[in-house]
Design a protein around this motif. Structure first.
Motif, short mmCIF file in Angstrom:
data_model
loop_
_atom_site.label_atom_id
_atom_site.label_comp_id
_atom_site.label_asym_id
_atom_site.label_seq_id
_atom_site.Cartn_x
_atom_site.Cartn_y
_atom_site.Cartn_z
N VAL A 572 0.86 -1.27 0.08
CA VAL A 572 0.18 -0.44 -0.26
C VAL A 572 1.08 1.63 0.41
N THR A 573 0.68 1.96 -0.96
CA THR A 573 1.73 3.79 -0.71
C THR A 573 0.29 4.45 0.11
N THR A 574 1.32 5.32 1.44
CA THR A 574 1.48 5.21 2.13
C THR A 574 1.56 6.79 1.49
N ASP A 575 2.68 7.40 1.30
CA ASP A 575 3.22 8.67 0.36
C ASP A 575 3.34 8.83 -1.02
N LEU A 576 2.27 9.48 -0.82
CA LEU A 576 1.98 9.79 -3.10
C LEU A 576 3.16 11.12 -3.08
N ALA A 577 4.75 11.36 -1.92
CA ALA A 577 6.26 11.70 -2.70
C ALA A 577 6.77 10.29 -3.82
N ASP A 578 6.35 8.83 -2.48
CA ASP A 578 7.03 8.08 -2.72
C ASP A 578 6.97 7.28 -4.39
N LEU A 579 5.48 7.48 -4.82
CA LEU A 579 5.13 7.53 -6.42
C LEU A 579 6.52 7.54 -7.37
#
Length: 606
Positions: A572-579
């Motif tokens: 699950v992506t929890t921090d959109l900056a990590d995308l």
């Protein structure tokens, strides 16, 4: 109102036949859109394959650009290899669960198939654009659109993603909290106002603490941008101390609006079965638009869209038309759109604004000025589309409704993206995203059985409404090619709500439980994050491996454990900056000229 010469609603795919194949979860929504547009199923396509197989649709008959074909899959190859294989895992990977979960402080799955619904609209857009290019004789008219659910997921979070990569922080705190409110008798309700004076007046009428009222306005005002509203608990305590009738009176006296959360059963009982848009040809027809230059890319190359849009719905619709090759001319007030400065910014321009408006050409027009309204009509005379989402009745008041602009351009596609449509809901409240969610049962549908209903603070309907607006414009342009007449196009947030909740409403009409079962699409915690099982494997994942054991494993180890047992899941992506650096989306997310993160186009034409 439309011109008196408007005829009954027509459909651009009348007389065409289609076949579909592949996973029903992907092919079914596509087929429904084609039926609404007038195409007729020509019988079952090839046997459906496994869930990982792409779905395919073919439109056939005689005519330019036919047969037209489109393909849709759950994920691009990189993401599919890392477990993105259905709606649940697409929501998890693209950040939908993260944004929807901000109100609660932890990632949450939407209990509706939001990414799949968006993908069906985008796939239909691609088919309509390909047909339109063929009818206009454009270069590359035989190109086939390919769409992916994960790319649709990135598109629907694009504003939040852009903000995550901005040069500065959010204007309001990202922390748990938000509506709905609860009255003393247990009534759940949404509150809406765009006016700080009405906000203060509503709470004063209920004797709320003044410091809580002041502290609550900013998070309430920015909840559309942040998907959370951590205002003081004293405001919730205030509404719980008063009955629903007292709360309604406070709203009426202050200029604010309140809306009780309706159930899916209530919405199903009043639902009229209408399509999410209407298309109505008008007038005797006009000049044909010239074909695009062969060297110009995009199926809408050579076309011009005038957009007078605010916030999300109309700007997103025009943005999609621009991605398909149209020139988009944005009508802004003198001094420019004030939302250009809405924080957070990249190189001095709002990151969220860029997500919806990059690449558009702006023209400043004072629509209150008769001279500038004449300029706007002159621009419309040379355009293919005029698109707006002004308040109901404003276009007619200004002399800029479809009947007015048809005099300048009888071949114009005039598009209105509104809140409620015309006459479909008795005494509707303000037509904003969260109020429409409350009024139509979306607040119940997005959460599984056993949880308190609550509209998502992610702008579900603004975004899906924008996608439907672009689909309706493309349908109008194709209808114009087939009839030679201008077309009035209307779409709404209400149409988006009904599209999103269609499966739940069908269950409710059958007397079944409209909501999904308890625990549906609940991510599982790991030692360093979260994982989301595929919907078909969720029960086995939770029961077989045990959530306590997952909490002791790293995310990668938990995924390996599940995959060894043949169960699908993804992180699950929890921090959109990590995308930006996520291997599931390698090379997909770029940065624009201002440094703001930009998602890939939702279609590939090959």
């Amino acid at each position: 109102m439309a011109s008196p010469a408007v005829t009954q609603t027509a459909r651009p795919l009348d007389g065409l036949r289609f076949t579909t194949s592949g996973p029903p979860a992907l092919a079914g929504p596509m087929a429904e859109h084609l039926r609404l547009l007038g195409a007729v199923a020509a019988g079952p396509g090839p046997a459906a394959g496994g869930d990982l197989e792409a779905a395919r649709v073919t439109l056939a008959d005689s005519g330019p650009g036919l047969p037209a074909r489109a393909t849709v899959a759950w994920a691009s190859p990189e993401a599919a290899l890392r477990g993105v294989t259905d709606e649940a895992t697409a929501q998890a990977a693209t950040g939908i669960m993260a944004v929807h979960g901000r109100r609660d402080g932890l990632p949450r799955g939407l209990a509706v198939d939001y990414a799949t619904a968006a993908t069906a609209v985008l796939t239909t857009q691609g088919l309509l654009a390909a047909l339109l290019a063929g009818a206009r004789g454009c270069q590359g008219a035989a190109a086939q659109p390919h769409t992916y659910v994960d790319r649709a997921g990135l598109l629907v979070v694009s504003q939040y993603l852009a903000a995550s990569g901005a040069d500065e922080g959010e204007a309001a705190e990202l922390a748990p909290g938000g509506p709905p409110f609860t009255a003393a008798d247990g009534t759940l309700f949404e509150l809406e106002t765009l006016d700080p004076g009405a906000w203060a007046g509503f709470w004063r009428a209920l004797d709320a603490p003044a410091d809580a009222v002041r502290a609550g306005w900013r998070p309430f005002q920015f909840r559309y941008a942040t998907a959370c509203a951590p205002f003081p608990g004293a405001l919730h305590a205030t509404t719980r101390a008063h009955g629903w009738q007292r709360i309604r009176a406070a709203a009426a006296g202050s200029g604010a609006e309140v809306c009780r959360l309706r159930s899916l059963e209530e919405r199903a009982a009043e639902h009229d079965g209408a399509a999410p848009w209407t298309l109505a040809p008008y007038g005797p027809g006009g000049r044909a638009r010239p074909n695009a230059a062969p060297s110009t890319p995009g199926p809408l190359a050579g076309m011009t869209v005038l957009e007078a849009g605010r916030r999300v719905q109309a700007p997103l619709a025009a943005h999609l038309l621009g991605l398909l090759g149209a020139e988009v001319v944005r009508i802004e007030p003198p001094g420019g759109d004030p939302l250009r400065g809405m924080p957070p910014a990249c190189s001095g321009i709002s990151a969220r604004w860029l997500a919806l408006n990059r690449g558009k050409r702006a023209v400043e027009i004072d629509i209150k000025s008769p001279g500038d309204r004449l300029r706007l009509a002159e621009l419309a005379a040379g355009a293919d589309v005029f698109l707006h989402n002004w308040a109901p009745g404003k276009a007619a008041e200004l002399g800029l409704d479809s009947a007015d602009l048809a005099r300048a351009n009888p071949a114009l596609v005039y598009a209105y993206t509104g809140g409620w449509g015309t006459g479909r809901i008795a005494d509707p409240p303000m037509g904003t995203d969260f109020m429409v969610q409350a009024r139509t049962g979306v607040g119940e549908a997005v959460r599984p059985e056993g949880e308190v209903p609550a509209p998502s603070l992610m702008t579900l309907l603004d975004v899906l409404g924008g996608l439907l607006g672009a689909e309706a414009v493309l349908a109008g342009l194709l209808l114009r090619e087939r009839t030679g007449r201008g077309v009035r196009v209307d779409s709404s947030l209400l149409g988006a709500a009904d599209l999103l909740t269609a499966p739940a409403l069908l269950r409710a009409r059958r007397g079944e439980q409209g909501r999904r079962p308890a625990g549906f699409r609940t991510p599982l915690r790991t030692a360093d994050g979260w994982i989301a099982p595929a919907d078909a494997d969720a029960r086995a994942a939770a029961a077989g491996a045990g959530t306590q054991r997952f909490a002791e494993l790293t995310t990668e180890d938990a995924l390996r454990t599940l995959r060894a047992r043949g169960l699908g899941a993804t992180a699950v992506t929890t921090d959109l900056a990590d995308l930006h650096h996520d291997p599931r989306f390698a090379g997909s997310i770029s940065r624009d000229a201002h440094g703001a993160p930009a998602v890939p186009d939702p279609w590939s034409f090959v």
